[in-house]
Write a protein that holds these residues in place. Structure first.
Motif, short mmCIF file in Angstrom:
data_model
loop_
_atom_site.label_atom_id
_atom_site.label_comp_id
_atom_site.label_asym_id
_atom_site.label_seq_id
_atom_site.Cartn_x
_atom_site.Cartn_y
_atom_site.Cartn_z
N UNK A 237 0.85 -1.20 0.00
CA UNK A 237 0.00 0.00 0.00
C UNK A 237 0.88 1.24 0.00
N UNK A 238 0.29 2.33 -0.42
CA UNK A 238 0.91 3.64 -0.25
C UNK A 238 -0.07 4.46 0.57
N UNK A 239 0.26 4.67 1.84
CA UNK A 239 -0.66 5.37 2.73
C UNK A 239 -0.99 6.77 2.20
N UNK A 240 0.03 7.44 1.65
CA UNK A 240 -0.21 8.78 1.11
C UNK A 240 -1.18 8.75 -0.07
N UNK A 241 -1.02 7.74 -0.93
CA UNK A 241 -1.91 7.62 -2.08
C UNK A 241 -3.33 7.27 -1.63
N UNK A 242 -3.43 6.37 -0.64
CA UNK A 242 -4.75 6.00 -0.12
C UNK A 242 -5.48 7.22 0.44
N UNK A 243 -4.71 8.15 1.02
CA UNK A 243 -5.31 9.37 1.54
C UNK A 243 -5.93 10.19 0.41
N UNK A 244 -5.27 10.19 -0.75
CA UNK A 244 -5.82 10.89 -1.91
C UNK A 244 -7.06 10.19 -2.44
N UNK A 245 -6.99 8.86 -2.51
CA UNK A 245 -8.12 8.07 -3.03
C UNK A 245 -9.35 8.25 -2.15
N UNK A 246 -9.14 8.35 -0.84
CA UNK A 246 -10.25 8.47 0.11
C UNK A 246 -11.08 9.72 -0.12
N UNK A 247 -10.49 10.73 -0.75
CA UNK A 247 -11.20 11.98 -0.99
C UNK A 247 -12.00 11.96 -2.28
N UNK A 250 -16.82 7.44 -6.52
CA UNK A 250 -17.32 6.82 -7.74
C UNK A 250 -16.37 6.81 -8.91
N UNK A 251 -16.80 7.46 -10.00
CA UNK A 251 -16.04 7.44 -11.25
C UNK A 251 -14.67 8.08 -11.10
N UNK A 252 -14.56 9.12 -10.26
CA UNK A 252 -13.27 9.78 -10.05
C UNK A 252 -12.26 8.79 -9.48
N UNK A 253 -12.72 8.00 -8.52
CA UNK A 253 -11.84 7.00 -7.89
C UNK A 253 -11.39 5.97 -8.91
N UNK A 254 -12.33 5.45 -9.71
CA UNK A 254 -12.01 4.44 -10.71
C UNK A 254 -11.00 4.97 -11.72
N UNK A 255 -11.21 6.21 -12.15
CA UNK A 255 -10.31 6.82 -13.14
C UNK A 255 -8.92 7.02 -12.55
N UNK A 256 -8.87 7.46 -11.30
CA UNK A 256 -7.59 7.69 -10.63
C UNK A 256 -6.82 6.38 -10.50
N UNK A 257 -7.50 5.31 -10.09
CA UNK A 257 -6.84 4.01 -9.95
C UNK A 257 -6.32 3.52 -11.30
N UNK A 258 -7.11 3.74 -12.34
CA UNK A 258 -6.70 3.32 -13.69
C UNK A 258 -5.44 4.07 -14.12
N UNK A 259 -5.40 5.37 -13.84
CA UNK A 259 -4.23 6.17 -14.21
C UNK A 259 -2.98 5.73 -13.44
N UNK A 260 -3.19 5.23 -12.21
CA UNK A 260 -2.07 4.76 -11.40
C UNK A 260 -1.68 3.32 -11.71
N UNK A 261 -2.44 2.67 -12.60
CA UNK A 261 -2.14 1.29 -12.96
C UNK A 261 -2.56 0.29 -11.89
N UNK A 262 -3.58 0.67 -11.10
CA UNK A 262 -4.05 -0.19 -10.01
C UNK A 262 -5.45 -0.70 -10.33
N UNK A 263 -5.68 -1.98 -10.03
CA UNK A 263 -7.01 -2.55 -10.28
C UNK A 263 -7.96 -2.32 -9.11
#
Length: 364
Positions: A237-247, A250-263
């Motif tokens: 995990x990346x705690x700092x990245x998870x902090x960003x994802x938590x904010x 829906x679609x924003x989260x999915x798009x962000x994960x896709x851009x980071x190469x995470x499923x």
């Protein structure tokens, strides 16, 4: 049965940052030891796409996920078992959780102080494990003293119990955690009565920088090696990245994960790994009023599953009308599954399977 996981680790490894991201409970996070004094507790809904699909098929008024409870336990330090850094208080909190999520620092950052002055995952793991072992040794020594006095009466069972505690003491002294020690049924009961810290299953959360996702780095490989020896799990995990994802939502989260190469997010992966670690599964009840997910220990029978809903359901259990999730979806709900002949009537000996959609029949 909400799963309760304690987040532990040395100070400044990212525990509270990860907790904040997971629970969005706003636990304070600061770049100095013992920022967390009282344990922060956050209840998190367990994401499950199956629940969403079942609720949609039933046009449910209410959708209720199962939950996982995260407990952010303050950073432990060397000497915690003797009270250093409020260690006795923190170690006591660990007794109350089902599993330990051990956050290990696997990132280099000169702006974040390491309590030991350098990043060394294996050393950090051993500091925490040693403190837990020392606390367990103390507990077993006390039990031996008490049992030894009772054994003087000549009771064979008490003498067997004493012999087990002495063997346990030896293995703990050699650095073997309780979770790695074999025990028969009677010995397991004695172990349970001791509430030992190293009996808790462990999941390592290797905290890396964003650039080291998703595969990790050499520090993570060190953690994996240690976990393999123990039969423990590892989640990167990346705690700092998870902090960003938590904010995001829906679609924003999915798009962000896709851009980071995470499923999936770190939360999803942590929960899946924790469920696997503890041998937990999910079953569902579904209908127009409510669709709900329930947590169950793998291997439990249908009446025990009914008991998760209400004790009266278990006492008056008659049968469980059961549909596999895939069949439920394929036939667009209970009515279609029944017409297709894939709805089964199961009795008291039926072992519930992950994903089962169940309607319980019972007598009040």
């Amino acid at each position: 049965m909400a799963l309760r996981c304690g987040i532990v680790g040395l100070p400044n490894v990212g525990k509270s940052t990860l907790f904040n991201a997971l629970s969005q409970a706003g636990a304070e996070s600061a770049n100095y030891p013992f920022c967390t004094i009282e344990p922060n507790v956050g209840m998190v809904s367990v994401p499950d796409e199956r629940l969403d699909m079942l609720a949609e098929l039933n046009s449910s008024v209410k959708k209720v996920p199962t939950t996982i409870e995260f407990v952010d336990i303050a950073g432990l330090v060397e000497g915690a078992s003797k009270g250093e850094g409020l260690g006795n208080q923190f170690l006591g909190y660990i007794r109350e959780v089902d599993a330990i999520i051990h956050v290990v620092r696997c990132f280099e950052n000169e702006n974040v102080v390491h309590v030991a002055g350098s990043v060394d995952p294996l050393r950090d793991i051993e500091v925490i494990e040693t403190e837990l072992l020392l606390k367990d040794l103390e507990a077993v020594e006390k039990r031996i003293d008490r049992t030894r006095k009772a054994a003087k009466g000549g009771d064979k069972k008490i003498q067997e119990e004493l012999a087990f505690y002495e063997r346990l003491l030896g293995e703990l002294s050699d650095g073997t955690p309780v979770r790695s020690i074999t025990a028969n049924d009677a010995q397991s009961e004695w172990l349970t009565s001791l509430f030992l810290l190293t009996s808790k299953p462990v999941l390592y959360a290797a905290n890396v920088g964003e650039d080291d996702l998703p595969d990790g780095n050499t520090h993570v490989e060190t953690v994996r090696g240690r976990a393999d020896e123990e039969g423990a799990g590892v989640v990167i995990v990346s705690a700092d990245l998870e902090a960003q994802i938590a904010e995001l939502d829906g679609d924003e989260k999915d798009l962000f994960l896709e851009e980071m190469g995470l499923s999936s997010s770190g939360l999803d992966r942590l929960i899946r790994a924790a469920y696997e670690l503890l041998g937990l599964i999910t079953f569902f009840t579904a209908g127009p009023k409510e669709t709900r997910a329930w947590t169950l220990t793998s291997g439990m029978k249908a009446p025990q599953a009914a008991g998760q809903i209400h004790t009266d359901f278990e006492r008056g259990f008659i049968r469980a009308e059961t549909i596999k999730y895939s069949d439920y979806v394929a036939h667009r709900g209970e009515s279609g599954a029944r017409d297709a002949g894939v709805m089964r009537s199961e009795g008291k000996e039926y072992t519930v399977v992950d994903g089962d959609v169940i309607l319980f029949r019972f007598n009040v």
